[in-house]
Design a protein around this motif. Structure first.
Motif, PDB file in Angstrom:
ATOM      1  N   ALA A 120      55.518  58.037-103.834  1.00 16.35           N
ATOM      2  CA  ALA A 120      54.883  58.860-104.799  1.00 16.35           C
ATOM      3  C   ALA A 120      56.030  59.466-105.528  1.00 16.35           C
ATOM      4  O   ALA A 120      56.166  60.091-106.770  1.00 16.35           O
ATOM      5  N   ALA A 121      57.167  60.294-104.788  1.00 20.74           N
ATOM      6  CA  ALA A 121      58.143  60.988-105.028  1.00 20.74           C
ATOM      7  C   ALA A 121      58.990  60.091-106.009  1.00 20.74           C
ATOM      8  O   ALA A 121      59.499  60.506-106.962  1.00 20.74           O
ATOM      9  N   GLN A 122      59.251  58.766-105.582  1.00 20.80           N
ATOM     10  CA  GLN A 122      59.857  58.099-106.554  1.00 20.80           C
ATOM     11  C   GLN A 122      59.290  57.812-108.014  1.00 20.80           C
ATOM     12  O   GLN A 122      59.899  57.838-109.002  1.00 20.80           O
ATOM     13  N   HIS A 123      58.058  57.645-107.601  1.00 24.48           N
ATOM     14  CA  HIS A 123      57.358  57.405-109.132  1.00 24.48           C
ATOM     15  C   HIS A 123      57.436  58.630-109.987  1.00 24.48           C
ATOM     16  O   HIS A 123      57.788  58.581-111.199  1.00 24.48           O
ATOM     17  N   LEU A 124      57.148  59.924-109.308  1.00 24.93           N
ATOM     18  CA  LEU A 124      57.157  61.272-109.778  1.00 24.93           C
ATOM     19  C   LEU A 124      58.749  61.445-110.708  1.00 24.93           C
ATOM     20  O   LEU A 124      58.948  61.757-111.856  1.00 24.93           O
ATOM     21  N   ALA A 125      59.691  61.019-110.035  1.00 21.37           N
ATOM     22  CA  ALA A 125      61.107  61.155-110.493  1.00 21.37           C
ATOM     23  C   ALA A 125      61.263  60.210-111.724  1.00 21.37           C
ATOM     24  O   ALA A 125      62.149  60.651-112.576  1.00 21.37           O
ATOM     25  N   GLU A 126      60.512  59.300-111.834  1.00 17.36           N
ATOM     26  CA  GLU A 126      60.592  58.435-112.971  1.00 17.36           C
ATOM     27  C   GLU A 126      59.677  58.400-114.087  1.00 17.36           C
ATOM     28  O   GLU A 126      60.066  57.909-115.281  1.00 17.36           O
ATOM     29  N   ALA A 127      58.591  59.208-113.702  1.00 12.88           N
ATOM     30  CA  ALA A 127      57.590  59.226-114.812  1.00 12.88           C
ATOM     31  C   ALA A 127      57.902  60.166-115.767  1.00 12.88           C
ATOM     32  O   ALA A 127      58.922  60.901-115.832  1.00 12.88           O
TER      33      ALA A 127
ATOM     34  N   ILE B  65      62.759  69.472-102.458  1.00  4.64           N
ATOM     35  CA  ILE B  65      61.999  68.218-102.958  1.00  4.64           C
ATOM     36  C   ILE B  65      61.607  68.207-104.414  1.00  4.64           C
ATOM     37  O   ILE B  65      61.908  67.295-104.727  1.00  4.64           O
ATOM     38  N   LEU B  66      61.123  69.526-104.744  1.00  2.94           N
ATOM     39  CA  LEU B  66      60.571  69.565-106.046  1.00  2.94           C
ATOM     40  C   LEU B  66      61.756  69.759-107.109  1.00  2.94           C
ATOM     41  O   LEU B  66      61.757  68.932-108.046  1.00  2.94           O
TER      42      LEU B  66
ATOM     43  N   ASP C 201      66.220  59.227-105.121  1.00  6.11           N
ATOM     44  CA  ASP C 201      66.527  58.783-103.769  1.00  6.11           C
ATOM     45  C   ASP C 201      66.709  60.165-102.803  1.00  6.11           C
ATOM     46  O   ASP C 201      66.470  60.160-101.788  1.00  6.11           O
ATOM     47  N   GLU C 202      67.287  61.315-103.408  1.00  5.26           N
ATOM     48  CA  GLU C 202      67.339  62.443-102.643  1.00  5.26           C
ATOM     49  C   GLU C 202      66.036  63.017-102.451  1.00  5.26           C
ATOM     50  O   GLU C 202      65.752  63.517-101.453  1.00  5.26           O
ATOM     51  N   ALA C 203      65.141  62.893-103.303  1.00  4.78           N
ATOM     52  CA  ALA C 203      63.758  63.366-103.252  1.00  4.78           C
ATOM     53  C   ALA C 203      63.366  62.730-101.788  1.00  4.78           C
ATOM     54  O   ALA C 203      62.700  63.329-101.034  1.00  4.78           O
ATOM     55  N   GLN C 204      63.483  61.513-101.847  1.00  6.44           N
ATOM     56  CA  GLN C 204      62.812  60.678-100.796  1.00  6.44           C
ATOM     57  C   GLN C 204      63.570  61.022 -99.411  1.00  6.44           C
ATOM     58  O   GLN C 204      62.926  61.143 -98.407  1.00  6.44           O
ATOM     59  N   ARG C 205      64.813  61.126 -99.303  1.00 10.34           N
ATOM     60  CA  ARG C 205      65.530  61.608 -98.137  1.00 10.34           C
ATOM     61  C   ARG C 205      65.113  63.090 -97.763  1.00 10.34           C
ATOM     62  O   ARG C 205      64.840  63.324 -96.513  1.00 10.34           O
ATOM     63  N   LEU C 206      65.000  63.881 -98.686  1.00 10.62           N
ATOM     64  CA  LEU C 206      64.280  65.316 -98.188  1.00 10.62           C
ATOM     65  C   LEU C 206      62.946  65.112 -97.783  1.00 10.62           C
ATOM     66  O   LEU C 206      62.754  65.802 -96.860  1.00 10.62           O
ATOM     67  N   LEU C 207      62.061  64.426 -98.437  1.00 10.29           N
ATOM     68  CA  LEU C 207      60.579  64.275 -97.927  1.00 10.29           C
ATOM     69  C   LEU C 207      60.688  63.715 -96.606  1.00 10.29           C
ATOM     70  O   LEU C 207      59.696  64.145 -95.957  1.00 10.29           O
TER      71      LEU C 207
ATOM     72  N   ILE D 162      59.173  65.689 -93.375  1.00 10.74           N
ATOM     73  CA  ILE D 162      57.856  65.103 -92.356  1.00 10.74           C
ATOM     74  C   ILE D 162      58.255  64.773 -91.138  1.00 10.74           C
ATOM     75  O   ILE D 162      57.472  65.066 -90.276  1.00 10.74           O
ATOM     76  N   GLU D 163      59.636  64.195 -90.902  1.00  7.90           N
ATOM     77  CA  GLU D 163      60.038  63.934 -89.505  1.00  7.90           C
ATOM     78  C   GLU D 163      59.970  65.336 -88.603  1.00  7.90           C
ATOM     79  O   GLU D 163      59.564  65.375 -87.695  1.00  7.90           O
ATOM     80  N   GLN D 164      60.515  66.449 -89.282  1.00  3.70           N
ATOM     81  CA  GLN D 164      60.722  67.513 -88.512  1.00  3.70           C
ATOM     82  C   GLN D 164      59.576  68.315 -88.207  1.00  3.70           C
ATOM     83  O   GLN D 164      59.439  68.746 -87.254  1.00  3.70           O
ATOM     84  N   SER D 165      58.617  68.078 -89.405  1.00  8.23           N
ATOM     85  CA  SER D 165      57.017  68.676 -88.933  1.00  8.23           C
ATOM     86  C   SER D 165      56.574  68.083 -87.877  1.00  8.23           C
ATOM     87  O   SER D 165      55.895  68.560 -86.892  1.00  8.23           O
TER      88      SER D 165
END
Length: 235
Positions: free
Chosen positions: A104-111, A193-194, A203-209, A213-216
């Motif tokens: 979803a983050a990749q899609h939004l980055a390109e939309a 992320i935003l 790519d950066e958004a996906q890495r941050l996301l 989530i992993e830390q949470s």
């Protein structure tokens, strides 16, 4: 923060139940969430009916709903059991959540059209003085943040699966907002992320996301085990 910045509540426990079955459902689920009913605890319908002061029919409807959602297990001729916490399953659900949200983050980055970003920025890109401090409210906003990212992808099936994952991990995920440091971290990480999505850095958004989530996931596992330990000692 102004009321216009707050997303709609996504936790079913916060809405006023309309029926006796809804009320019983909400109360039992809260007991599970609070570890008043511990993982592995057994109880009969008659015990719960007396405890909640509700008749058997709406109680059974509530129990069956909680069974479908994975919070309770039926034990033929014995009664009901609070489902044990299965961290292997939680890990798998978190892994699936990462895949969906990164897509979803990749899609939004390109939309081209991205109204969801402005809506989310109004909530998360705010001065420190305007940040929410109540853990339950931040938990609702956090769920809405991740849900809006997925919804904005336009893939309805992914959004449906994501909603199911959200419901199944809520029992532990909500604990991530019981500590002020985690609330602050959530604001900071959502903001990064935003900004990455807004700048079309997929790519950066996906890495941050993924890191967020992993830390949470690590935090809620630690908090859950600590709460279980304390609850058992007090039992």
């Amino acid at each position: 923060m102004s009321a216009s910045r707050e997303p709609a509540a996504v936790l079913p426990l916060d809405s006023a139940p309309a029926t006796l079955a809804d009320q019983a459902y909400a109360r039992i689920k809260q007991m599970v969430f609070d570890f008043t009913l511990m993982p592995g605890d057994r109880c009969s319908e008659s015990e719960l009916a007396q405890r909640l002061e509700v008749s058997r029919t709406p109680l059974r409807q509530a129990l069956q709903r909680l069974e479908r959602e994975g919070f309770l297990q039926v034990m033929p001729k014995i009664g009901w059991q609070v489902a044990p916490l299965d961290f292997d399953t939680f890990d798998e659900l978190y892994d699936l959540r990462v895949l969906i949200e990164c897509h979803a983050a990749q899609h939004l980055a390109e939309a081209e059209d991205r109204p969801a970003l402005a809506e989310l920025a109004d909530i998360w890109l705010v001065p420190a003085a305007e940040r929410l401090a109540d853990g339950a409210e931040v938990g609702r906003c956090d769920e809405q943040f991740h849900a809006r990212l997925v919804q904005a992808s336009g893939n309805r099936e992914m959004a449906r699966v994501h909603r199911e994952i959200t419901e199944r991990i809520r029992i532990i995920r909500r604990l991530d907002f019981t500590k002020s440091a985690r609330i602050e971290a959530t604001y900071d990480e959502h903001a990064r992320i935003l900004r990455a999505i807004t700048r079309r850095r997929g790519d950066e958004a996906q890495r941050l996301l993924r890191a967020h989530i992993e830390q949470s996931k690590l935090e809620v596992r630690h908090i859950t085990l600590d709460m279980l330990y304390r609850a058992r000692r007090q039992a």
